[in-house]
Enzyme design. Structure first.
Site, short mmCIF file in Angstrom:
data_model
loop_
_atom_site.label_atom_id
_atom_site.label_comp_id
_atom_site.label_asym_id
_atom_site.label_seq_id
_atom_site.Cartn_x
_atom_site.Cartn_y
_atom_site.Cartn_z
N GLY A 1 -9.89 -74.22 -6.83
CA GLY A 1 -10.62 -75.41 -7.25
C GLY A 1 -11.18 -76.28 -6.15
O GLY A 1 -12.17 -76.99 -6.35
N PHE B 1 -10.30 -83.05 -20.05
CA PHE B 1 -10.48 -81.83 -19.26
C PHE B 1 -11.88 -81.81 -18.68
O PHE B 1 -12.86 -82.02 -19.39
CB PHE B 1 -10.25 -80.59 -20.13
CG PHE B 1 -9.99 -79.36 -19.32
CD1 PHE B 1 -8.74 -79.09 -18.82
CD2 PHE B 1 -11.04 -78.50 -19.01
CE1 PHE B 1 -8.50 -77.98 -18.03
CE2 PHE B 1 -10.82 -77.38 -18.22
CZ PHE B 1 -9.54 -77.12 -17.73
N ASP C 1 -12.83 -75.38 -12.94
CA ASP C 1 -13.24 -74.38 -13.93
C ASP C 1 -12.60 -74.59 -15.29
O ASP C 1 -11.56 -75.23 -15.44
CB ASP C 1 -12.83 -72.99 -13.45
CG ASP C 1 -11.32 -72.78 -13.56
OD1 ASP C 1 -10.57 -73.62 -13.01
OD2 ASP C 1 -10.89 -71.82 -14.22
N LYS D 1 -6.22 -87.87 -12.36
CA LYS D 1 -5.95 -88.21 -13.77
C LYS D 1 -4.56 -88.82 -13.81
O LYS D 1 -3.59 -88.15 -14.17
CB LYS D 1 -5.92 -86.93 -14.61
CG LYS D 1 -7.26 -86.34 -14.94
CD LYS D 1 -7.13 -85.42 -16.16
CE LYS D 1 -7.34 -83.99 -15.77
NZ LYS D 1 -7.38 -83.04 -16.90
N ASP E 1 -3.36 -83.84 -11.47
CA ASP E 1 -3.18 -83.96 -12.92
C ASP E 1 -1.72 -84.34 -13.17
O ASP E 1 -1.36 -85.50 -13.03
CB ASP E 1 -3.58 -82.62 -13.55
CG ASP E 1 -3.57 -82.63 -15.07
OD1 ASP E 1 -3.67 -83.70 -15.66
OD2 ASP E 1 -3.47 -81.54 -15.67
P1 IMP Z 1 -1.19 -80.35 -11.72
O1 IMP Z 1 -0.15 -79.50 -11.08
O2 IMP Z 1 -0.92 -80.56 -13.17
O3 IMP Z 1 -1.46 -81.64 -11.00
O4 IMP Z 1 -2.48 -79.48 -11.76
C1 IMP Z 1 -3.38 -79.43 -10.76
C2 IMP Z 1 -4.26 -78.23 -10.96
O5 IMP Z 1 -4.57 -78.03 -12.33
C3 IMP Z 1 -5.57 -78.49 -10.28
O6 IMP Z 1 -5.54 -77.97 -8.98
C4 IMP Z 1 -6.55 -77.77 -11.16
O7 IMP Z 1 -6.72 -76.45 -10.72
C5 IMP Z 1 -5.94 -77.75 -12.52
N1 IMP Z 1 -6.51 -78.79 -13.41
C6 IMP Z 1 -5.94 -79.94 -13.81
N2 IMP Z 1 -6.74 -80.65 -14.61
C7 IMP Z 1 -7.88 -79.93 -14.70
C8 IMP Z 1 -9.13 -80.15 -15.39
O8 IMP Z 1 -9.38 -81.16 -16.07
N3 IMP Z 1 -10.06 -79.17 -15.24
C9 IMP Z 1 -9.86 -78.04 -14.51
N4 IMP Z 1 -8.72 -77.80 -13.86
C10 IMP Z 1 -7.73 -78.73 -13.95
MG MG Z 2 -6.47 -76.01 -8.61
#
Ligand code: IMP
Ligand code: MG
Length: 179
Positions: A46, A157, A164, A136, A108
């Site tokens: 990403g 999202f 993606d 977020k 996230d």
């Molecule tokens: P976390 O571990 O929940 O903070 O997730 C982080 C990863 O989830 C990011 O590096 C993204 O690859 C993916 N991710 C989280 N939210 C989104 C979104 O809204 N769109 C696309 N990918 C997301």
């Molecule tokens: Mg990612």
């Protein structure tokens, strides 16, 4: 013949807004690193678009010693985060006693960044700073904040600018919500 499903995209952050914000972030980072020897580490997949724009603002900066990438398992094709973060491909560059700037697309739940920071700490860097394009904060499950944030967004999202949905839409130059 089956048609490929076309999710609806709605622009949330324009390409121009992203460009301006990336310049601001780069200035902040360069101001803060002072004379540190900096290694930039991106989380694949990403972060690659954001990282590519960001590092070109560091063009020929004497502090920038290298760029490397790390792959972790994350979303797959689902719209929710996995509770387990696995390092699939580690960095090859030596970060011992160096300042690290860890770059990701979005914060996230925070689990990915937290796990990767923990992983990188074992390699004895002098310091780790974190930088994400999007935050977020409502979705956070662990206690982590990024040192540099492009935009704070609500809990929707989003795709584009490297992000993606099922491996699609990374190529968009803007960020959009998807439904
Ligand atoms: P976390 O571990 O929940 O903070 O997730 C982080 C990863 O989830 C990011 O590096 C993204 O690859 C993916 N991710 C989280 N939210 C989104 C979104 O809204 N769109 C696309 N990918 C997301
Ligand atoms: Mg990612």
């Amino acid at each position: 013949m089956d048609r490929i499903e076309q999710p609806k995209l709605k622009e949330l952050i324009s390409a121009g807004e992203i460009r301006n914000r990336v310049s601001e972030l780069a200035s902040e980072i360069l101001h803060d690193i002072q004379g540190d020897e900096l290694i930039v580490i991106g989380l694949l997949t990403g972060s690659f678009v954001f990282l590519a724009d960001l590092i070109r603002k560091f063009c020929q900066h004497p502090s920038l010693l290298g760029i490397d990438f790390l792959t972790v398992s994350s979303y797959g094709s689902k719209m929710h985060s996995s509770d387990n973060v696995r390092i699939d491909h580690d960095i090859r560059i030596d970060i011992a006693n160096k300042a690290v700037l860890l770059v990701d697309d979005i914060l996230d739940t925070g689990q990915t960044l937290q796990a990767v920071v923990h992983h990188l700490r074992q390699k004895n860097p002098e310091k780790i700073r974190t930088c994400v394009m999007l935050d977020k904060s409502e979705a956070r499950k662990v206690d982590i904040t990024a040192d540099y944030v492009g935009f704070k967004i609500s809990n929707a999202f989003v795709v584009g600018y490297g992000l993606d949905y099922d491996n699609r839409f990374r190529e968009l130059s803007y960020i959009a919500t998807v439904s």
